[in-house]
Design an enzyme around this catalytic site. Structure first.
Site, PDB file in Angstrom:
ATOM      1  N   HIS A   6       0.799  -1.238   0.000  1.00 56.45           N
ATOM      2  CA  HIS A   6       0.000   0.000   0.000  1.00 56.45           C
ATOM      3  C   HIS A   6       0.825   1.277   0.000  1.00 56.45           C
ATOM      4  O   HIS A   6       0.260   2.373  -0.026  1.00 56.45           O
ATOM      5  CB  HIS A   6      -0.952  -0.004   1.202  1.00 56.45           C
ATOM      6  N   GLY A  23      -7.355  11.860   8.235  1.00 60.20           N
ATOM      7  CA  GLY A  23      -8.057  10.813   7.500  1.00 60.20           C
ATOM      8  C   GLY A  23      -8.027  11.054   6.002  1.00 60.20           C
ATOM      9  O   GLY A  23      -7.828  10.139   5.206  1.00 60.20           O
ATOM     10  N   ARG A  27      -6.388  16.500   2.722  1.00 54.02           N
ATOM     11  CA  ARG A  27      -6.013  17.278   3.911  1.00 54.02           C
ATOM     12  C   ARG A  27      -4.498  17.195   4.119  1.00 54.02           C
ATOM     13  O   ARG A  27      -3.859  18.180   4.471  1.00 54.02           O
ATOM     14  CB  ARG A  27      -6.695  16.707   5.162  1.00 54.02           C
ATOM     15  N   ARG A  46      -3.261   4.268  -4.453  1.00 56.63           N
ATOM     16  CA  ARG A  46      -4.689   4.456  -4.129  1.00 56.63           C
ATOM     17  C   ARG A  46      -5.020   5.898  -3.767  1.00 56.63           C
ATOM     18  O   ARG A  46      -5.970   6.155  -3.014  1.00 56.63           O
ATOM     19  CB  ARG A  46      -5.121   3.555  -2.947  1.00 56.63           C
ATOM     20  N   ARG A  90      -2.420  10.945  15.012  1.00 55.73           N
ATOM     21  CA  ARG A  90      -3.618  11.126  14.192  1.00 55.73           C
ATOM     22  C   ARG A  90      -4.191  12.513  14.456  1.00 55.73           C
ATOM     23  O   ARG A  90      -4.265  12.966  15.599  1.00 55.73           O
ATOM     24  CB  ARG A  90      -4.648  10.042  14.545  1.00 55.73           C
ATOM     25  N   GLY A  92      -7.670  14.485  13.522  1.00 50.56           N
ATOM     26  CA  GLY A  92      -8.946  14.184  12.887  1.00 50.56           C
ATOM     27  C   GLY A  92     -10.095  14.984  13.449  1.00 50.56           C
ATOM     28  O   GLY A  92      -9.913  15.984  14.140  1.00 50.56           O
ATOM     29  N   SER A  93     -11.290  14.525  13.112  1.00 48.15           N
ATOM     30  CA  SER A  93     -12.492  15.156  13.651  1.00 48.15           C
ATOM     31  C   SER A  93     -13.277  14.109  14.422  1.00 48.15           C
ATOM     32  O   SER A  93     -13.032  12.899  14.303  1.00 48.15           O
ATOM     33  CB  SER A  93     -13.339  15.747  12.530  1.00 48.15           C
ATOM     34  N   GLU A 183     -15.005   8.831  17.132  1.00 50.93           N
ATOM     35  CA  GLU A 183     -14.321   8.851  15.836  1.00 50.93           C
ATOM     36  C   GLU A 183     -14.169   7.400  15.413  1.00 50.93           C
ATOM     37  O   GLU A 183     -14.883   6.547  15.952  1.00 50.93           O
ATOM     38  CB  GLU A 183     -12.997   9.628  15.920  1.00 50.93           C
ATOM     39  N   GLU A 185     -10.895   5.639  14.305  1.00 54.14           N
ATOM     40  CA  GLU A 185      -9.549   5.161  13.977  1.00 54.14           C
ATOM     41  C   GLU A 185      -8.593   4.893  15.139  1.00 54.14           C
ATOM     42  O   GLU A 185      -7.729   4.020  15.051  1.00 54.14           O
ATOM     43  CB  GLU A 185      -8.851   6.172  13.040  1.00 54.14           C
ATOM     44  N   SER A 207     -16.371  18.186  15.255  1.00 54.26           N
ATOM     45  CA  SER A 207     -16.990  18.682  14.014  1.00 54.26           C
ATOM     46  C   SER A 207     -18.507  18.621  14.062  1.00 54.26           C
ATOM     47  O   SER A 207     -19.183  19.271  13.279  1.00 54.26           O
ATOM     48  CB  SER A 207     -16.494  17.873  12.816  1.00 54.26           C
ATOM     49  N   ASP A 208     -19.047  17.808  14.981  1.00 55.88           N
ATOM     50  CA  ASP A 208     -20.500  17.749  15.131  1.00 55.88           C
ATOM     51  C   ASP A 208     -20.825  17.229  16.525  1.00 55.88           C
ATOM     52  O   ASP A 208     -19.958  16.686  17.203  1.00 55.88           O
ATOM     53  CB  ASP A 208     -21.140  16.873  14.046  1.00 55.88           C
ATOM     54  N   ARG A 221     -14.699  25.742  11.009  1.00 46.27           N
ATOM     55  CA  ARG A 221     -14.036  24.426  11.020  1.00 46.27           C
ATOM     56  C   ARG A 221     -12.563  24.586  10.675  1.00 46.27           C
ATOM     57  O   ARG A 221     -11.706  23.976  11.279  1.00 46.27           O
ATOM     58  CB  ARG A 221     -14.689  23.507   9.983  1.00 46.27           C
TER      59      ARG A 221
HETATM   60  N1  HPA Z   1     -19.103   9.506  14.237  1.00 48.87           N
HETATM   61  C1  HPA Z   1     -17.968   8.898  13.914  1.00 48.87           C
HETATM   62  N2  HPA Z   1     -16.896   9.531  13.499  1.00 48.87           N
HETATM   63  C2  HPA Z   1     -16.979  10.867  13.395  1.00 48.87           C
HETATM   64  C3  HPA Z   1     -18.129  11.566  13.714  1.00 48.87           C
HETATM   65  C4  HPA Z   1     -19.255  10.842  14.154  1.00 48.87           C
HETATM   66  O1  HPA Z   1     -20.312  11.397  14.471  1.00 48.87           O
HETATM   67  N3  HPA Z   1     -17.888  12.875  13.484  1.00 48.87           N
HETATM   68  C5  HPA Z   1     -16.626  12.968  13.058  1.00 48.87           C
HETATM   69  N4  HPA Z   1     -16.059  11.758  12.991  1.00 48.87           N
END
Ligand code: HPA
Length: 237
Positions: A6, A23, A27, A46, A90, A92-93, A183, A185, A207-208, A221
């Protein structure tokens, strides 16, 4: 064992000892172009783009991990086992499970809970919680403090399922396992690092929210993402 299935690099020395992993491979490209000098692309298989460059005079690699534990499990294993990488952070969000973690907050991950079979299948390790490496955790916390950016340290849930419809995640996972956010990972990354005698950590922006269902704006963001990036880069050097 290089190149691997890979990663195409034929020379392990094109990778830095520390790799930052968002991820999204685009980015990784954006971060490398924004923050690093003398950038070279070190992977394109990939389209899982990887770049090595200099940050404040120190060599750093930024490479995408893809989404989910199978994906980060492959890339982090190959980097640790075959490319001489010593540390992966890592970046990430995550989705918040708690009123204590609001949208745009930055979370430094102390440990990851998961129902995933990743560690059991790969290594026979059945503990459902795996810690990040204490030195990486401390580096991230100290970098955030130096920069004056507030962060929250806590446990996250690494989930195999984004569109979860069965049961109730708050009673099944959040309450018994004290998870701040979700998340997909960290658990696999931490399992690989621990098994291979390497170091891994994780920093996330919210992020949410699964509590308030707030939405994020693209511009905000980006601002919180940039703070997280700066912390990770400072921790890497
Ligand atoms: N779930 C899983 N992974 C995520 C989420 C989520 O709501 N938001 C950002 N990464």
């Amino acid at each position: 064992m290089i190149p691997t299935p890979h990663i195409e690099a034929k020379d392990a020395s094109v990778f830095a000892k520390t790799v930052l992993m968002p991820g999204d491979p685009l980015r990784a490209k954006y971060i490398a172009e924004t923050y690093l000098s003398d950038v070279v692309q070190v992977n394109g298989v990939r389209n899982m783009l990887g770049f090595t460059g200099n940050y404040k005079g120190k060599k750093v690699t930024i490479m995408g991990s893809g989404m989910g534990m199978p994906s980060i499990g492959i890339y982090s294993y190959e980097l640790f086992a075959f490319y001489g990488v010593e540390e992966i952070i890592r970046i990430g969000s995550c989705g918040s499970y708690s009123k204590d973690a609001s949208i745009y907050d930055v979370i430094i991950v102390s440990d990851a809970f998961s129902e995933s079979s990743f560690a059991a299948v790969a290594f026979g390790e059945t503990a459902p919680v795996i810690p990040s490496h204490p030195a990486v955790l401390l580096d991230l916390q100290e970098a955030a403090k130096r920069l004056g950016y507030p962060t929250i340290t806590g446990r996250i849930h690494s989930s195999d399922v984004f569109y979860r419809q069965h049961g109730n995640v708050f009673t099944d996972v959040v309450a018994p396992h004290h998870c701040l956010a979700v998340e997909m990972e960290s658990f696999a990354l931490f399992a690989n690092a621990r098994k291979l005698g390497k170091r891994a950590g994780c920093i996330l922006t919210v992020s949410d929210s699964l509590v308030t269902h707030e939405a994020t704006s693209a511009q905000e963001r980006q601002v919180s993402f940039n703070k997280m990036m700066e912390i990770a880069l400072e921790a890497a050097i």
